[in-house]
Design a protein around this motif. Sequence first.
Motif, short mmCIF file in Angstrom:
data_model
loop_
_atom_site.label_atom_id
_atom_site.label_comp_id
_atom_site.label_asym_id
_atom_site.label_seq_id
_atom_site.Cartn_x
_atom_site.Cartn_y
_atom_site.Cartn_z
N ALA A 98 0.83 -1.21 0.00
CA ALA A 98 0.00 0.00 0.00
C ALA A 98 0.87 1.26 0.00
CB ALA A 98 -0.93 -0.01 1.22
N ALA A 99 1.96 1.26 0.77
CA ALA A 99 2.86 2.41 0.77
C ALA A 99 3.49 2.61 -0.60
CB ALA A 99 3.95 2.21 1.83
N VAL A 100 3.86 1.51 -1.27
CA VAL A 100 4.43 1.61 -2.62
C VAL A 100 3.41 2.19 -3.58
CG1 VAL A 100 5.35 0.28 -4.55
CG2 VAL A 100 6.05 -0.28 -2.21
N VAL A 101 2.15 1.77 -3.47
CA VAL A 101 1.10 2.32 -4.33
C VAL A 101 0.96 3.81 -4.11
CG1 VAL A 101 -1.40 2.32 -4.74
CG2 VAL A 101 -0.17 0.15 -4.53
N ALA A 102 0.99 4.24 -2.85
CA ALA A 102 0.88 5.67 -2.56
C ALA A 102 2.04 6.45 -3.17
CB ALA A 102 0.83 5.89 -1.05
N ILE A 103 3.24 5.89 -3.14
CA ILE A 103 4.42 6.58 -3.68
C ILE A 103 4.36 6.63 -5.20
CG2 ILE A 103 6.92 6.44 -3.93
CD1 ILE A 103 6.99 5.18 -1.12
N VAL A 104 3.98 5.52 -5.83
CA VAL A 104 4.07 5.41 -7.29
C VAL A 104 2.86 6.02 -8.00
CG1 VAL A 104 4.19 3.77 -9.22
CG2 VAL A 104 5.54 3.36 -7.15
N VAL A 105 1.67 5.80 -7.46
CA VAL A 105 0.44 6.16 -8.18
C VAL A 105 -0.06 7.56 -7.81
CG1 VAL A 105 -1.95 5.51 -8.67
CG2 VAL A 105 -0.20 3.73 -8.38
N LEU A 106 -0.11 7.88 -6.53
CA LEU A 106 -0.70 9.16 -6.13
C LEU A 106 0.20 10.32 -6.54
CD1 LEU A 106 -2.07 8.38 -2.55
CD2 LEU A 106 -3.26 8.26 -4.75
N PRO A 107 -0.39 11.38 -7.08
CA PRO A 107 0.40 12.56 -7.47
C PRO A 107 1.06 13.22 -6.26
CG PRO A 107 -1.79 12.62 -8.48
CD PRO A 107 -1.81 11.53 -7.44
#
Length: 376
Positions: A339-348
Motif C-alpha cells: 500500500a505504501a508503494v502504491v501511494a508513492i508510485v500512483v498518487l500525485p
Amino acid sequence: LGAAAAAPAALGMLTTAFPEGPRRVRALGVWSAVNAAGGALGVMAGGLLTEYVDWRWVMLVNLPIVAAALALVLAGVPAGGLPDRRERPDVLGAVLATGGVGLLVLGVVRTDTRGWGSPATVATLAAAAALLAAFAYAESRASAPLLRLGLLRSRWVAGANVLVFLAAAGQFAAFYFMSLYMQQVLGMGAAATGTAFLPFSVSLVAGTVIATRVTATRTPRAALVPGALLAAAGLAWCACISPHGGFLADVLGPCAITGVGVGLVLAPVAAAATTGVASREAGMASGLFNSSRQLGGCVGLAALATIAALRTGPATDPAALNAGYALSLAVSAGLFVVAAVVAIVVLPRHRAAAPPAPRPAATAVPAENRLEGTPS
C-alpha cells in the motif's frame, strides 16, 4: 444492503457539503475518527455482551442504535428535491457486479478445503472474472452507469481505491487473527479480548487526528506513506507472537503502533478517493471507495484465513494455531508495505489546480447547475 446504501450516502454528503481543500479534509478526519471510536465501542461492547449476556445481543443492540441514528437523520439532514431528470437504475450493472464479486469471494473462501488449483476453484474464479469483465463492458455503454469508468482515469481515485483495498485486507485480518490469538492461545475471555482492543482504537483515533492536520496543509500522500509503513511495522511486531507470550509485549505494544499507522491512513485515503471528483459524482466515488474497502476486507480475510489454515494443518494445539496466525499477520504487514508503494508510485505529489472560474456572461449557466470537470 442497508449498509451499502447508507455508508456511501454519508461519505457523499460530506464531499458535497464541503469543498475540496482543508475544510473537507477536516470533515473527513472527524468522519474517520468517529468511525474509529464506534469501532472501539463496538468491539468492547460485543465482548461484554457475548460473555455476560448472550451473543444474540450483539445483533439486537443495533436496534436502538439505528432508531437513534434514524431520528438524527430525519431531524438534521435536509431531504432535498427530486432531480430534474429521472434516470433508470442500472439494474444490469448491479446484477453483474454483485454476481462477480460474490463468486470472487466464494472462490477464495473455499480454497482452504478445495485448493487453489481444483476445478471448482478455477471455474468459480473464471466465472467471477467473466462477470466483472461483462460489468465493465456494460458500464461503458450504460446511459446512467453505476460506475463511470472514466472516473478511474484519475490517479487520485484509482490509487486511493487500490490502497484502501490493501489496507482493509490487512486491517480486517489483523483484528481477526489477534482476536483468535488472545482467546485460543493466551486463553483470554470474550470480554477481556474486546477490552484489549481499546488501546488499538485509541491510538487509531490519535493517528486520524495527526493525519487530518498533515493533510490539511499537504497532500494525502504525505500521511499515507508513513502511515502505511508504520502499520506494517506494527503488524510485523504482531507476527512475532508466541504460544507463551503476554498481553503487554504481544498485544498492547504492536497494536498501539498499528493503530497509529492505520489512523494515519484512514482520513487521507478517503480524501484522496474524492480529490478532483465533480460534486455530481461524489456519490459514485463514495460508493466505489466503500466497495473497495469492504471487498478488500472480505477477500483479504478469506485469503489470509486460508494461509493460516494451511500453515496450522489439522493440529489444534496453541503452538500450531500460533504459527498460522503469525504467518497471516506477517502477510498483513506485507500488504501495508505494498500500500505504501502504491501511494508513492500512483498518487500525485501535488493536488491538481482548481479550474479557473468562468467569466460572467448574460447566458452563463448558474453555478449550481454547472457540471464540474475532473482533472486528468
